[in-house]
Design an enzyme around this catalytic site. Structure first.
Site, short mmCIF file in Angstrom:
data_model
loop_
_atom_site.label_atom_id
_atom_site.label_comp_id
_atom_site.label_asym_id
_atom_site.label_seq_id
_atom_site.Cartn_x
_atom_site.Cartn_y
_atom_site.Cartn_z
N ARG A 125 7.96 47.28 -6.12
CA ARG A 125 9.07 46.60 -5.42
C ARG A 125 8.63 45.34 -4.68
O ARG A 125 9.26 44.90 -3.73
CB ARG A 125 9.78 47.53 -4.43
CG ARG A 125 10.49 48.69 -5.09
CD ARG A 125 11.63 49.20 -4.24
NE ARG A 125 12.33 50.25 -4.93
CZ ARG A 125 11.96 51.53 -4.91
NH1 ARG A 125 10.92 51.90 -4.19
NH2 ARG A 125 12.65 52.42 -5.56
N LYS A 147 9.61 30.00 -7.96
CA LYS A 147 10.33 30.37 -9.18
C LYS A 147 9.37 31.11 -10.10
O LYS A 147 8.28 30.62 -10.40
CB LYS A 147 10.86 29.14 -9.91
CG LYS A 147 12.13 28.57 -9.33
CD LYS A 147 12.69 27.50 -10.24
CE LYS A 147 13.95 26.88 -9.66
NZ LYS A 147 14.42 25.75 -10.50
N GLU A 189 5.48 15.84 -15.27
CA GLU A 189 6.07 16.38 -14.03
C GLU A 189 5.65 15.54 -12.81
O GLU A 189 6.39 15.47 -11.83
CB GLU A 189 5.67 17.85 -13.83
CG GLU A 189 6.12 18.80 -14.95
CD GLU A 189 7.58 19.26 -14.81
OE1 GLU A 189 8.30 18.79 -13.92
OE2 GLU A 189 7.99 20.11 -15.65
N LYS A 230 7.48 18.38 -3.35
CA LYS A 230 8.10 19.65 -3.75
C LYS A 230 8.32 20.55 -2.54
O LYS A 230 9.34 21.22 -2.43
CB LYS A 230 7.26 20.36 -4.81
CG LYS A 230 7.91 21.66 -5.24
CD LYS A 230 7.80 21.97 -6.68
CE LYS A 230 8.71 23.16 -7.02
NZ LYS A 230 8.50 23.68 -8.34
N GLU A 240 17.88 26.82 -4.75
CA GLU A 240 18.55 25.88 -5.65
C GLU A 240 20.07 25.97 -5.57
O GLU A 240 20.75 26.12 -6.58
CB GLU A 240 18.05 26.07 -7.09
CG GLU A 240 18.37 24.84 -7.95
CD GLU A 240 17.72 24.89 -9.32
OE1 GLU A 240 16.49 25.07 -9.39
OE2 GLU A 240 18.43 24.74 -10.31
N ARG A 244 17.59 21.05 -4.73
CA ARG A 244 16.45 21.46 -5.57
C ARG A 244 16.74 21.19 -7.05
O ARG A 244 15.81 21.00 -7.84
CB ARG A 244 16.10 22.93 -5.34
CG ARG A 244 14.89 23.37 -6.14
CD ARG A 244 14.30 24.69 -5.67
NE ARG A 244 13.16 25.03 -6.50
CZ ARG A 244 12.32 26.02 -6.25
NH1 ARG A 244 12.49 26.78 -5.18
NH2 ARG A 244 11.32 26.27 -7.06
N ASN A 248 15.05 19.33 -11.67
CA ASN A 248 15.30 19.61 -13.09
C ASN A 248 15.56 18.33 -13.88
O ASN A 248 16.01 18.40 -15.03
CB ASN A 248 16.49 20.55 -13.23
CG ASN A 248 16.22 21.89 -12.59
OD1 ASN A 248 15.10 22.39 -12.63
ND2 ASN A 248 17.23 22.47 -11.97
N HIS A 251 15.07 18.23 -17.59
CA HIS A 251 14.85 19.61 -18.05
C HIS A 251 15.98 20.17 -18.91
O HIS A 251 15.74 21.08 -19.70
CB HIS A 251 14.60 20.54 -16.85
CG HIS A 251 13.21 20.41 -16.28
ND1 HIS A 251 12.72 19.21 -15.80
CD2 HIS A 251 12.21 21.31 -16.12
CE1 HIS A 251 11.48 19.40 -15.37
NE2 HIS A 251 11.15 20.66 -15.54
N HIS A 255 14.57 21.59 -22.08
CA HIS A 255 14.63 23.02 -22.42
C HIS A 255 15.29 23.23 -23.78
O HIS A 255 14.88 24.10 -24.56
CB HIS A 255 15.41 23.79 -21.35
CG HIS A 255 14.63 24.01 -20.08
ND1 HIS A 255 15.18 24.55 -18.95
CD2 HIS A 255 13.33 23.77 -19.80
CE1 HIS A 255 14.25 24.63 -18.01
NE2 HIS A 255 13.12 24.16 -18.50
N HIS A 269 6.01 22.20 -22.75
CA HIS A 269 7.09 22.04 -21.75
C HIS A 269 7.14 20.62 -21.20
O HIS A 269 8.20 19.98 -21.17
CB HIS A 269 6.88 23.06 -20.62
CG HIS A 269 7.83 22.85 -19.48
ND1 HIS A 269 9.19 23.10 -19.59
CD2 HIS A 269 7.64 22.38 -18.22
CE1 HIS A 269 9.78 22.80 -18.43
NE2 HIS A 269 8.86 22.36 -17.59
N1 GLY Z 1 10.41 23.34 -11.49
C1 GLY Z 1 11.62 23.16 -10.78
C2 GLY Z 1 11.71 23.94 -9.52
O1 GLY Z 1 10.74 24.56 -9.11
O2 GLY Z 1 12.75 23.97 -8.92
#
Ligand code: GLY
Length: 370
Positions: A125, A147, A189, A230, A240, A244, A248, A251, A255, A269
């Site tokens: 958990r 994330k 990035e 970041k 997000e 945030r 993206n 992305h 993606h 990626h």
């Molecule tokens: N890689 C995008 C984020 O961490 O929000």
């Protein structure tokens, strides 16, 4: 005395943590963990490639500090962000009799951070997670912010959890053995942070790209600047709900291209993000939002870094516009059928647009395949 060159604090209240950046920090990892996490045992999740190059360094360091550890090794590559490997890693944590008070170390690139982080979020958990990113992409992006997750046949990162690390330890020397293609993919990035809201950083990158790729002091400086950026965003919007989403940039297209090419070696990626960022600028220019010369400038910089920047650069080509649109529609940045895109008014002026017309995107993709 540890060789920490930069410390970035992520001020998230009771989930606050430090990002330590420096050369040969793996040699100091044992001393740092013994001080910050006394009495813990560690499961070290890594991949078969990093197990050859970096794992022995970390193990020696933990041994010297008298810390107990168990390696858990998965195949290298995006394919490991799967249900099968999640099960394998989680069961291995339990089989090693690691307790809730122990910790999981993610030693590797973005795939390992996401997979190990997700396993740490569900094993017993929720166990503590320590990120030790060994790729540029992981050091500037995926190891920070919490994330975690795996891919689904339905799309990228569609199963996961927010699970902040307790510490991020970024050893710059691990980048010396990174394949040039992987380094370039991570660099996409880095460029992203400039394109979002820091025009000065983008200009600085244009001036310092050679030193960053060459391994000079600018490399550590660039990574620290990305982590500070970041951290600021994650502190403001951990889950997000708003700002945030700017991270993206590139992305949604990226993606879709990754899914179309099978989440594999055909398109890494960061390469998908590079093409996606150029497309986001070109689409914004098409809508009359941004000057078209900015698209050219972004494209030139990414090309100079050895990155693909057009659909035509993808080995083996891409599927139909219809297939790409289906992937875009399944991306998690879609809310009730409306397409959300990160668009831009120019370099350093990205913004969130929640009501993008799918027909306009489809027409744009048709035109982009030339
Ligand atoms: N890689 C995008 C984020 O961490 O929000």
């Amino acid at each position: 005395m540890p060789a920490i060159a930069h410390t970035v604090h992520v001020a998230l209240g009771e989930r606050a943590y430090d990002i330590l950046i420096g050369d040969r920090l793996l040699e100091d990892a044992g001393a740092i963990l013994a001080e910050r996490f006394p009495g813990r045992r560690f499961g070290i999740v890594t991949d078969a490639t990093v197990a050859q190059t970096q794992l022995p360094r970390l193990q020696r360091s933990l041994d010297a500090a008298g810390l107990l550890h168990t390696p858990i090794i998965v195949p290298a590559g995006e394919g490991s962000k799967s249900w099968a490997q999640l099960q394998y890693v989680t069961e291995a944590i339990l089989a090693a009799r690691l307790e809730r008070g122990d910790a999981v170390i993610a030693l590797g690139g973005g795939v390992i951070g996401d997979l190990a982080g997700f396993a740490a979020s569900i094993a017993r958990r929720g166990m503590d997670l320590i990120q030790m990113p060994t790729s540029l992409l992981a050091q500037v992006d995926s190891s920070v912010g919490g994330k975690t997750g795996i891919n689904s046949p339905h799309g990228k990162n569609l199963v996961g959890a927010f699970h902040q690390p307790r510490l991020v330890l970024a050893d710059l020397s691990t980048l010396d053995t990174l394949a040039p293609r992987q380094f370039a993919a991570g660099y996409a990035e880095v460029v992203k942070y400039g394109l979002i809201d820091d025009e000065d950083f983008f200009f600085w990158l244009e001036a310092n790209r050679a030193e960053i790729f060459g391994g000079g002091a600018a490399r550590g400086e660039a990574i620290a600047r990305c982590c500070r950026h970041k951290a600021r965003v994650v502190i403001e919007d951990e889950r997000e709900q708003g700002v945030r989403a700017l991270l993206n940039l590139g992305h949604t297209f990226g993606h879709a291209l990754e899914k179309d090419t099978g989440f594999g070696d055909r398109l890494l990626h960061g390469e998908g993000v590079a093409i996606g960022m150029v497309l986001a600028h070109a689409f914004s220019a098409r809508l009359g939002l941004a000057p078209s010369q900015d698209t050219g400038r972004v494209q030139a910089h990414l090309q100079a870094a050895g990155l693909p920047t057009t659909l035509g650069d993808i080995a083996g080509g891409v599927g139909s516009t219809q297939t790409l649109m289906a992937a875009i529609a399944q991306d998690k940045k879609v809310s009730r059928g409306a397409l959300t895109f990160i668009l831009t008014r120019g370099i350093g002026q990205a913004f969130i647009e929640r009501n993008v017309d799918p027909a306009a995107v489809a027409q744009f993709l048709d035109d982009m395949r030339g």
